[in-house]
Scaffold this active site. Structure first.
Site, PDB file in Angstrom:
ATOM      1  N   TYR A   1      26.695  24.335 -37.548  1.00 13.62           N
ATOM      2  CA  TYR A   1      25.653  24.347 -38.574  1.00 13.62           C
ATOM      3  C   TYR A   1      24.297  23.870 -38.055  1.00 13.62           C
ATOM      4  O   TYR A   1      23.331  23.817 -38.811  1.00 13.62           O
ATOM      5  CB  TYR A   1      26.068  23.442 -39.738  1.00 13.62           C
ATOM      6  CG  TYR A   1      27.329  23.874 -40.436  1.00 13.62           C
ATOM      7  CD1 TYR A   1      27.361  25.043 -41.189  1.00 13.62           C
ATOM      8  CD2 TYR A   1      28.493  23.119 -40.344  1.00 13.62           C
ATOM      9  CE1 TYR A   1      28.519  25.441 -41.834  1.00 13.62           C
ATOM     10  CE2 TYR A   1      29.658  23.512 -40.985  1.00 13.62           C
ATOM     11  CZ  TYR A   1      29.665  24.676 -41.731  1.00 13.62           C
ATOM     12  OH  TYR A   1      30.815  25.075 -42.368  1.00 13.62           O
TER      13      TYR A   1
ATOM     14  N   HIS B   1      20.431  25.631 -44.048  1.00 11.90           N
ATOM     15  CA  HIS B   1      20.860  24.496 -44.862  1.00 11.90           C
ATOM     16  C   HIS B   1      20.745  23.168 -44.121  1.00 11.90           C
ATOM     17  O   HIS B   1      20.850  22.105 -44.732  1.00 11.90           O
ATOM     18  CB  HIS B   1      22.304  24.720 -45.313  1.00 11.90           C
ATOM     19  CG  HIS B   1      22.499  24.587 -46.797  1.00 11.90           C
ATOM     20  ND1 HIS B   1      21.463  24.492 -47.708  1.00 11.90           N
ATOM     21  CD2 HIS B   1      23.641  24.530 -47.541  1.00 11.90           C
ATOM     22  CE1 HIS B   1      21.947  24.390 -48.933  1.00 11.90           C
ATOM     23  NE2 HIS B   1      23.264  24.405 -48.862  1.00 11.90           N
TER      24      HIS B   1
ATOM     25  N   TYR C   1      29.269  16.841 -46.031  1.00 12.74           N
ATOM     26  CA  TYR C   1      28.913  18.225 -46.330  1.00 12.74           C
ATOM     27  C   TYR C   1      27.949  18.232 -47.521  1.00 12.74           C
ATOM     28  O   TYR C   1      27.944  17.314 -48.350  1.00 12.74           O
ATOM     29  CB  TYR C   1      30.127  19.133 -46.553  1.00 12.74           C
ATOM     30  CG  TYR C   1      30.872  19.383 -45.260  1.00 12.74           C
ATOM     31  CD1 TYR C   1      30.475  20.386 -44.391  1.00 12.74           C
ATOM     32  CD2 TYR C   1      31.930  18.558 -44.880  1.00 12.74           C
ATOM     33  CE1 TYR C   1      31.131  20.590 -43.181  1.00 12.74           C
ATOM     34  CE2 TYR C   1      32.584  18.747 -43.669  1.00 12.74           C
ATOM     35  CZ  TYR C   1      32.179  19.765 -42.819  1.00 12.74           C
ATOM     36  OH  TYR C   1      32.809  19.955 -41.623  1.00 12.74           O
TER      37      TYR C   1
ATOM     38  N   ASN D   1      27.338  19.604 -50.450  1.00 11.34           N
ATOM     39  CA  ASN D   1      27.604  19.479 -51.883  1.00 11.34           C
ATOM     40  C   ASN D   1      27.986  18.074 -52.329  1.00 11.34           C
ATOM     41  O   ASN D   1      27.966  17.777 -53.527  1.00 11.34           O
ATOM     42  CB  ASN D   1      28.699  20.458 -52.301  1.00 11.34           C
ATOM     43  CG  ASN D   1      28.240  21.906 -52.206  1.00 11.34           C
ATOM     44  OD1 ASN D   1      27.094  22.179 -51.829  1.00 11.34           O
ATOM     45  ND2 ASN D   1      29.116  22.826 -52.538  1.00 11.34           N
TER      46      ASN D   1
ATOM     47  N   ASP E   1      16.078  21.647 -47.420  1.00 11.31           N
ATOM     48  CA  ASP E   1      15.682  23.048 -47.340  1.00 11.31           C
ATOM     49  C   ASP E   1      15.333  23.578 -48.724  1.00 11.31           C
ATOM     50  O   ASP E   1      15.850  23.105 -49.738  1.00 11.31           O
ATOM     51  CB  ASP E   1      16.836  23.876 -46.757  1.00 11.31           C
ATOM     52  CG  ASP E   1      18.095  23.763 -47.605  1.00 11.31           C
ATOM     53  OD1 ASP E   1      18.626  22.638 -47.733  1.00 11.31           O
ATOM     54  OD2 ASP E   1      18.553  24.773 -48.160  1.00 11.31           O
TER      55      ASP E   1
ATOM     56  N   ASN F   1      22.486  22.146 -54.455  1.00 12.87           N
ATOM     57  CA  ASN F   1      23.687  21.337 -54.676  1.00 12.87           C
ATOM     58  C   ASN F   1      23.619  19.946 -54.048  1.00 12.87           C
ATOM     59  O   ASN F   1      24.211  18.997 -54.558  1.00 12.87           O
ATOM     60  CB  ASN F   1      24.921  22.077 -54.167  1.00 12.87           C
ATOM     61  CG  ASN F   1      25.299  23.246 -55.051  1.00 12.87           C
ATOM     62  OD1 ASN F   1      25.006  23.250 -56.243  1.00 12.87           O
ATOM     63  ND2 ASN F   1      25.942  24.248 -54.479  1.00 12.87           N
TER      64      ASN F   1
END
Length: 208
Positions: free
Chosen positions: A35, A40, A85, A87, A112, A133
């Protein structure tokens, strides 16, 4: 001032390292190499710039996050990359805020923003999650929307049919990274102004 006056001043000046953490600066993203350069993870990338500018190493595991302490804008701060993570970012933020007794308006979030063009930044004093989120989780855990944030544009989906998850988890190209450099360069100074209590000046100077 003679040498004895200087010694007296040193003795009565609090050591910087003893100052309690009064601001929490959070970059949002997802842990893991896969990632690292995705849209994100813009918040992680932005936090890296703050860490580099102020000589802070973010390498300690605490509060379900990678953290590092240092001084920004004359105040002791904790830099944080939640490892929960995206969320569930609020789990880490809420835990650290409770530990240090940091009010919501001293939590600064870098994240972001897909509704902004690539490289565009807006500074906001507070606000709703706006469909993000990570912000939604932070709002839930702080029980407040009253925290400042730097919203950093990563570009809109190429077309309405494009899957949103696929878009935010897609990697920046080399051209994208070059376009992002100007905004990455100003983020540390923007954060420093907010920590120094100059958010109005920050909004006027950097919300472009």
């Amino acid at each position: 001032m003679d040498i004895f006056d200087l010694f007296d001043k040193i003795k009565t000046t609090p050591a910087q390292g003893n100052e309690p953490v009064s601001y929490l600066i959070v970059g949002l993203g997802n842990p893991g190499k896969e990632y690292e350069r995705t849209r994100h993870n813009m918040g992680f990338m932005a936090l890296d710039e703050v860490a580099k500018k102020f000589g802070i190493t973010v390498d300690r595991a605490k509060f379900h996050a990678m953290v590092g302490e240092g001084t920004v804008g004359g105040r002791r701060v904790l830099l944080m990359k939640p490892q929960t993570y995206m969320n569930n970012s609020g789990e880490a933020v809420g835990e650290a805020a409770n530990f240090y007794k940091i009010p919501a308006d001293h939590v600064i979030v870098l994240h972001d923003e897909i509704s902004f063009a690539l490289g565009l930044m807006r500074v906001r004093r507070k606000g709703s999650a706006g469909g993000h989120n990570g912000l939604k989780s932070i709002i839930a855990h702080l029980s407040s929307e009253e925290f400042p944030r730097l919203k950093i544009g990563v570009g809109a989906k190429p077309n309405p049919a494009y899957d949103l998850a696929d878009w935010v988890l897609s990697a920046f190209s080399e051209a994208d990274m070059k376009a992002l450099r100007p905004v990455l360069d100003i983020i540390p100074d923007a954060v420093s102004l907010i920590v120094a209590g100059k958010i109005d000046e920050c909004m006027m100077k950097y919300s472009k």
